[in-house]
Structures are given as C-alpha cells and as structure tokens.
Motif scaffolding. Structure first.
Motif, PDB file in Angstrom:
ATOM      1  N   HIS A 102       0.842  -1.204   0.000  1.00 36.91           N
ATOM      2  CA  HIS A 102       0.000   0.000   0.000  1.00 36.91           C
ATOM      3  C   HIS A 102       0.876   1.251   0.000  1.00 36.91           C
ATOM      4  O   HIS A 102       0.651   2.188  -0.774  1.00 36.91           O
ATOM      5  CB  HIS A 102      -0.907   0.013   1.239  1.00 36.91           C
ATOM      6  CG  HIS A 102      -2.187  -0.733   1.077  1.00 36.91           C
ATOM      7  ND1 HIS A 102      -3.158  -0.369   0.170  1.00 36.91           N
ATOM      8  CD2 HIS A 102      -2.681  -1.824   1.728  1.00 36.91           C
ATOM      9  CE1 HIS A 102      -4.185  -1.193   0.252  1.00 36.91           C
ATOM     10  NE2 HIS A 102      -3.921  -2.088   1.186  1.00 36.91           N
TER      11      HIS A 102
ATOM     12  N   CYS B 252       1.439   4.232  -2.946  1.00 35.53           N
ATOM     13  CA  CYS B 252       1.320   5.670  -2.699  1.00 35.53           C
ATOM     14  C   CYS B 252       2.600   6.401  -3.090  1.00 35.53           C
ATOM     15  O   CYS B 252       2.561   7.513  -3.625  1.00 35.53           O
ATOM     16  CB  CYS B 252       0.996   5.921  -1.230  1.00 35.53           C
ATOM     17  SG  CYS B 252      -0.583   5.236  -0.677  1.00 35.53           S
TER      18      CYS B 252
ATOM     19  N   PRO C  31      -5.093   1.322  -7.457  1.00 34.97           N
ATOM     20  CA  PRO C  31      -5.353   0.905  -6.079  1.00 34.97           C
ATOM     21  C   PRO C  31      -5.021  -0.566  -5.887  1.00 34.97           C
ATOM     22  O   PRO C  31      -5.192  -1.381  -6.795  1.00 34.97           O
ATOM     23  CB  PRO C  31      -6.855   1.171  -5.906  1.00 34.97           C
ATOM     24  CG  PRO C  31      -7.181   2.213  -6.919  1.00 34.97           C
ATOM     25  CD  PRO C  31      -6.274   1.936  -8.081  1.00 34.97           C
TER      26      PRO C  31
ATOM     27  N   ASP D 214      -6.410  -2.740  -3.714  1.00 37.47           N
ATOM     28  CA  ASP D 214      -7.558  -3.601  -3.444  1.00 37.47           C
ATOM     29  C   ASP D 214      -8.652  -3.384  -4.482  1.00 37.47           C
ATOM     30  O   ASP D 214      -9.634  -2.685  -4.242  1.00 37.47           O
ATOM     31  CB  ASP D 214      -8.110  -3.332  -2.034  1.00 37.47           C
ATOM     32  CG  ASP D 214      -7.089  -3.666  -0.966  1.00 37.47           C
ATOM     33  OD1 ASP D 214      -6.247  -4.552  -1.216  1.00 37.47           O
ATOM     34  OD2 ASP D 214      -7.126  -3.040   0.110  1.00 37.47           O
ATOM     35  N   ASN D 215      -8.482  -3.973  -5.651  1.00 35.86           N
ATOM     36  CA  ASN D 215      -9.540  -3.924  -6.651  1.00 35.86           C
ATOM     37  C   ASN D 215      -9.534  -5.232  -7.421  1.00 35.86           C
ATOM     38  O   ASN D 215      -8.497  -5.870  -7.599  1.00 35.86           O
ATOM     39  CB  ASN D 215      -9.384  -2.715  -7.577  1.00 35.86           C
ATOM     40  CG  ASN D 215      -8.101  -2.761  -8.382  1.00 35.86           C
ATOM     41  OD1 ASN D 215      -8.043  -3.407  -9.415  1.00 35.86           O
ATOM     42  ND2 ASN D 215      -7.069  -2.074  -7.907  1.00 35.86           N
TER      43      ASN D 215
ATOM     44  N   PRO E 266     -10.493   3.637  -8.132  1.00 38.74           N
ATOM     45  CA  PRO E 266     -11.055   3.426  -6.791  1.00 38.74           C
ATOM     46  C   PRO E 266     -12.582   3.368  -6.854  1.00 38.74           C
ATOM     47  O   PRO E 266     -13.207   4.101  -7.625  1.00 38.74           O
ATOM     48  CB  PRO E 266     -10.583   4.655  -6.016  1.00 38.74           C
ATOM     49  CG  PRO E 266      -9.390   5.138  -6.745  1.00 38.74           C
ATOM     50  CD  PRO E 266      -9.635   4.835  -8.182  1.00 38.74           C
ATOM     51  N   PRO E 267     -13.200   2.518  -6.043  1.00 37.38           N
ATOM     52  CA  PRO E 267     -14.657   2.382  -6.078  1.00 37.38           C
ATOM     53  C   PRO E 267     -15.388   3.559  -5.451  1.00 37.38           C
ATOM     54  O   PRO E 267     -16.586   3.733  -5.653  1.00 37.38           O
ATOM     55  CB  PRO E 267     -14.909   1.102  -5.285  1.00 37.38           C
ATOM     56  CG  PRO E 267     -13.736   1.011  -4.348  1.00 37.38           C
ATOM     57  CD  PRO E 267     -12.573   1.566  -5.096  1.00 37.38           C
TER      58      PRO E 267
ATOM     59  N   GLY F 293     -11.668   7.483  -0.435  1.00 38.72           N
ATOM     60  CA  GLY F 293     -10.804   6.720   0.461  1.00 38.72           C
ATOM     61  C   GLY F 293      -9.374   7.165   0.332  1.00 38.72           C
ATOM     62  O   GLY F 293      -8.982   7.790  -0.654  1.00 38.72           O
TER      63      GLY F 293
ATOM     64  N   CYS G 190      -5.190   6.740   0.104  1.00 37.44           N
ATOM     65  CA  CYS G 190      -4.278   5.949  -0.716  1.00 37.44           C
ATOM     66  C   CYS G 190      -3.809   4.688   0.001  1.00 37.44           C
ATOM     67  O   CYS G 190      -3.651   3.635  -0.618  1.00 37.44           O
ATOM     68  CB  CYS G 190      -3.078   6.820  -1.080  1.00 37.44           C
ATOM     69  SG  CYS G 190      -1.798   6.008  -2.037  1.00 37.44           S
TER      70      CYS G 190
ATOM     71  N   VAL H 167      -5.280   2.725   2.041  1.00 39.44           N
ATOM     72  CA  VAL H 167      -6.270   1.701   2.390  1.00 39.44           C
ATOM     73  C   VAL H 167      -7.058   1.217   1.182  1.00 39.44           C
ATOM     74  O   VAL H 167      -8.010   0.458   1.328  1.00 39.44           O
ATOM     75  CB  VAL H 167      -7.250   2.225   3.471  1.00 39.44           C
ATOM     76  CG1 VAL H 167      -6.510   2.489   4.767  1.00 39.44           C
ATOM     77  CG2 VAL H 167      -7.960   3.499   2.992  1.00 39.44           C
ATOM     78  N   GLN H 168      -6.687   1.632  -0.027  1.00 40.26           N
ATOM     79  CA  GLN H 168      -7.410   1.192  -1.229  1.00 40.26           C
ATOM     80  C   GLN H 168      -6.504   0.331  -2.101  1.00 40.26           C
ATOM     81  O   GLN H 168      -5.301   0.402  -2.028  1.00 40.26           O
ATOM     82  CB  GLN H 168      -7.918   2.393  -2.019  1.00 40.26           C
ATOM     83  CG  GLN H 168      -9.037   3.126  -1.314  1.00 40.26           C
ATOM     84  CD  GLN H 168      -9.674   4.200  -2.188  1.00 40.26           C
ATOM     85  OE1 GLN H 168      -9.003   4.857  -2.968  1.00 40.26           O
ATOM     86  NE2 GLN H 168     -10.977   4.377  -2.059  1.00 40.26           N
TER      87      GLN H 168
END
Length: 539
Positions: free
Chosen positions: A505, A509, A520, A522-523, A530-531, A534, A536, A538-539
C-alpha cells in the motif's frame, strides 16, 4: 449543491487530533517498530536491524560521494528531488539532525551486465552524547549505490506537523543484495505504440522496485516501429509515421535506463511474429497473403537478419545501439502452415533434404543463434524452442519460460540457463491475477538442487500490449509488478502476505507521488479506478 456547500464547513469541524491519529496509523503501517521482522520498504532487504530513535534531516542535508561519477551525480540529483518534495521548516527541532550521507564505491567500472554487483550497505547511526550522528552508503559498484539511494529514499517521511523530514527506527543497519541477478519487465511496443515519455516512466518505476532488465519486445506481427539505417524500409510496418522510434531514440532509451541501473534487452521475435517485416521487404515472407513465419528459402531473409543484428549490436566491435549481452530471438508460436502453402519453400525443403517443417524450424533457430553469437551476443528463446528441440540447442542458449512453470525444472536439469515468466501468474495483461498470486510465484519451485537453482538466473513480469497504451500502462503494471520484484530481490523466506500488504500500500502511494499512476491495491480488476472515496493507504 448542498453537499458541496457544506463540505468546507464540515471539514473545519474535524479536530486536529483526528488528523494526528490518521498520521499515526499511516506511520504505524509504513514504519514498523524495531521489533518488526520487516523493514518499511519494497523490496525487503536481505538483512537489517532497526532501533527506536527518530531523527530528522537538516535543511542543508546532502549526499557526499567519495569519488566522481556522472551516473552517481545524476542519481543524487534525482533522489534529492524525490525525497524533498515539500518546503521544509527551519532546523528548530528537538530531534537529532542528520547532515549528510557519505557514499563510497569500490570500482569505477560502470559496465552493466548480468554479473554486475548490486550489493550495498546502508547505515544510519544513532545520536549519542559521545558521538555525532552519521550515515553511510557503501557499494562495490555505482549500481549498488543506486539501489541504496532508493532504499534510503523510502525511509524518509515528511512530518506535516513539524515540517521536518524524518527517519524512524534509528540506528538502522542494512546489508542488501538481490536474490536473483535477472529481474525484468517485458514491455510490448508493437501491439500499441508507447511514446518515449511512457518508456521513461516505465524505466523510472522499475528502478524504484529494483528491477534491472527492460525486455523490449519492440516489434511483432502488428507493427515495426523502429528505425534501421541498414534496412530503412522496415519501419514502413509502423502504425503511422508518428508512431516510430528513431535510431537516436533507441540509444537514448538504452542510456536513460543504464543511468538508473536498468539493462535493455531487445527482442526480434522470429521466425513467427514477424509479419510487419514484410511491409517493407515482402521478399523475406512466404507470400503476400501468408506472411509468417519468415521465408527460410530466400537467402535475403538471413542477409537482412544479419545486417539488422550487426546494426543493433555494433558487430564484432560491440558498439551498437543495444549494449546488453542478451539478445532475445523469440521463437514462440511458430505456425508452419504458410511454409507448407509455399511452392518455393516446399521445393527448397526437398533440395535440402528437409522432410518436416519442424526441421526447418530448427534450421531457422540455429541460423539466428549463429548470427547473434557471431556478434558476441547470448541468444534467448521462448520456451517452445526447448520444448521442440531440447538438448539439441547450444548450451549457451537461455530459455525463457512462459507456458508452464514446471518446464523450468526440466531446462535447468538439462544444463541450460533459464528465465521465468510463467503466464498463469506473471503476465500483467491478465487482469484478474492478484498481487498475492504474483507474490507467491517462487522461481525455484520444483528445483531443489543448488547447482540447478543457479541456472535459473531470474524472472520477469510481462506487459503485453494488446489492451495497453499510454493511457493505462502505469496502472496495469503497478502495483502488482512490485510483488514479483520483491520475490526476485528479497530472500526466499520473505513471503508473509499481511506484512507485504501494508508495505505494498505504501509503495503504491510512493509511486503515485512520484508521478507513476499506480492502481489501487484492493480492486478486482488490476487497473480499475477506486470504487469510491478513500485514502491511498487503504485502497
């Protein structure tokens, strides 16, 4: 409109303590305590120890090399710009201040090849009453020093509350070297053209993750975007007059990469994947409507190949465009149907006592190998060449695995060197492959004999270009490529997903701050946006 109107007012009501709390959580994620078994960087160093002191960098901080080197001078300037991105406050601080980092390099030789030493030590001493604080980088080559500068840059964080640049975990002692000598990224500029600006970003980002080989899959069936002075009609196969690389462009990319410790291995994939060559020189192809594999029955085919290779390598003098020892000759996905449809080729086969097109395939591979070897280059071929011909190949050949990881064990058992890029988990254009899968792909899987392990010289992730152009290349490569980069640099026992996730993570960043549009973490689709709102980290 009401939400937009109220937003500044609501932001003002958020207490400073909330921001402090968020900053503390980010620091906790990215700068683990001394008891941690990981260092706060990607990739993890080979060995390290960390203390509990926090120090700051003085406003006059500088790197102090013990000898002159244009490569190192340029690198220091780059990293000063990458580290000091905010206006710093004064030196009024309660923290001990680091004034400089000394840099010593044992060798002035700046040759960059497979056996180049990239090891380094990095030490940041604690401040005591008896001694002033000091820091040092020591490396055998300038390229080890470049790796140390990257490590140091990832240790420095800006404290927005104090306006100071800080390093946590001092005293800090790192001894580092890569697990594998070859750590690459393939970039395909044939399926979509990538301008020089995109190439430079890719090279920059590779150096941040300590990858050291740009495998330039520069041409393919779809286009031939590069200039050849010897055969000027070759780039008639480019998509357009504006989607081309001049000879000077090629030289500039090679030098730009070298200055960042990245070798450039060019690939001319043959005899298949070469239909674009026929636009300028149709005589080297079987027929206008059946263009590949290249025509082995016409002597001009090999005359052109030899002339092109001589131009690219500089011939026996070795002062050509591409200075890298490895020369990738492709050899994959050779469909011989066009040969079988050509009366010229079928008659030539009879005259030369070839009974099968597989024999012609072997003939072509051997001819290409001989030309590359003549100019002092080590031939590299995709896995199919070994699958077809096995131990018949010259032992100097390097086999590049992409179909099946298990083939690597067979290759090294047969005494050949090997590069790993198994497509099930190290192809970046496969968007559903997660970073965890990239991370779990250990090159030595299934290879237990230490001598055979040494023959597996490393691996690379592959950015094939069918659906990638300058608009989406950064986020398709990163951050997943960093997971493979750590597998290739760090010790084999660095495998913990949870510990990697927090660092990955932070690395994502870091890339974004440096102008690399990493996606990101987590996708579900590797390059999706990003959905929703949020941070940087934590995504």
């Amino acid at each position: 409109m009401a939400k937009l109107f109220l937003l500044p007012f609501l932001c003002c009501l958020v207490s400073a303590s909330l921001f402090d709390s968020l900053e503390e959580r980010i620091l906790e994620k990215t700068m683990p305590k001394a008891a941690s078994t990981q260092a706060p960087m990607v990739p993890q160093p080979k060995s390290f120890s960390m203390g509990q002191q926090t120090i700051s960098l003085s406003s006059g901080f500088k790197f102090m090399p013990s000898s002159q080197s244009n490569t190192l001078t340029a690198a220091i300037a780059r990293y000063m710009a990458l580290i000091f991105t905010h206006s710093s406050a004064s030196d009024l601080t309660d923290l001990p201040q680091l004034e400089s980092v000394s840099i010593s390099i044992n060798s002035s030789d700046e040759t960059l090849q497979l056996d180049t030493d990239e090891s380094y030590t990095l030490n940041v001493e604690a401040s005591t009453r008896e001694a002033a604080m000091g820091a040092s980088i020591s490396a055998k080559t300038v390229y080890g020093a470049l790796r140390a500068l990257e490590t140091f840059s990832q240790l420095v964080l800006y404290n927005f509350s104090s306006g100071q640049y800080e390093i946590h975990g001092v005293p800090l002692n790192i001894m580092d070297e890569p697990r594998f000598q070859y750590r690459g990224l393939l970039l395909d500029t044939s399926r979509h053209f990538e301008p020089l600006s995109a190439l430079r970003r890719v090279v920059d980002s590779m150096s941040y993750a300590k990858l050291n080989v740009l495998h330039w899959h520069i041409v393919d069936s779809q286009s031939f975007p590069m200039q050849s002075q010897s055969y000027p009609k070759l780039w008639n196969g480019a998509y357009s007059a504006q989607e081309r690389y001049s000879t000077q462009d090629l030289k500039d990319v090679v030098e730009y990469a070298r200055m960042r410790g990245v070798r450039v291995m060019v690939e001319f994939d043959m005899p298949g994947h070469a239909g674009s060559w026929c636009v300028g020189y149709p005589q080297i192809c079987p027929a206008p409507d059946c263009t590949q594999p290249l025509n082995p029955a016409n002597n001009y085919t090999f005359e052109l190949i030899e002339g092109l290779f001589k131009e690219m390598t500089g011939g026996s003098k070795g002062m050509g465009i591409f200075t890298e020892d490895f020369f990738h000759l492709g050899g994959d996905e050779v469909n011989t149907a066009c040969w079988q449809k050509s009366p010229e080729i079928m008659n030539w086969m009879k005259q030369n006592n070839f009974t099968t097109t597989d024999e012609v395939y072997m003939y072509f591979v051997e001819k290409a190998h001989g030309i590359a070897s003549k100019f002092g280059r080590t031939p590299v071929n995709w896995e199919e060449v070994f699958n077809h011909f096995g131990s018949k190949l010259d032992k100097s050949s390097i086999i590049h695995v992409w179909l099946n990881h298990a083939t690597a064990a067979k290759i090294v058992a047969a005494g050949y060197r090997c590069i790993l890029s198994n497509s099930d988990v190290w192809y970046l254009d496969h968007l559903t492959i997660t970073w965890q899968q990239f991370y779990d792909n250990d090159p030595h899987m299934g290879i237990t004999d230490p001598k055979q392990q040494q023959l597996l010289i490393g691996g690379e992730v592959c950015m094939w270009g069918e659906t990638v152009d300058p608009s989406d290349i950064d986020q398709t490569i990163w951050p997943r490529a960093a997971a493979a980069a750590e597998r290739l640099w760090s010790p084999a026992n660095v495998t913990d997903h949870d510990m990697m996730e927090s660092r990955l993570h932070a690395f994502r960043c870091l890339l974004d701050r440096r102008g690399i549009a990493a996606a990101p973490l987590d996708n579900k689709s590797a390059r999706s946006a990003p959905p929703g709102p949020g941070g940087c980290y934590v995504q």
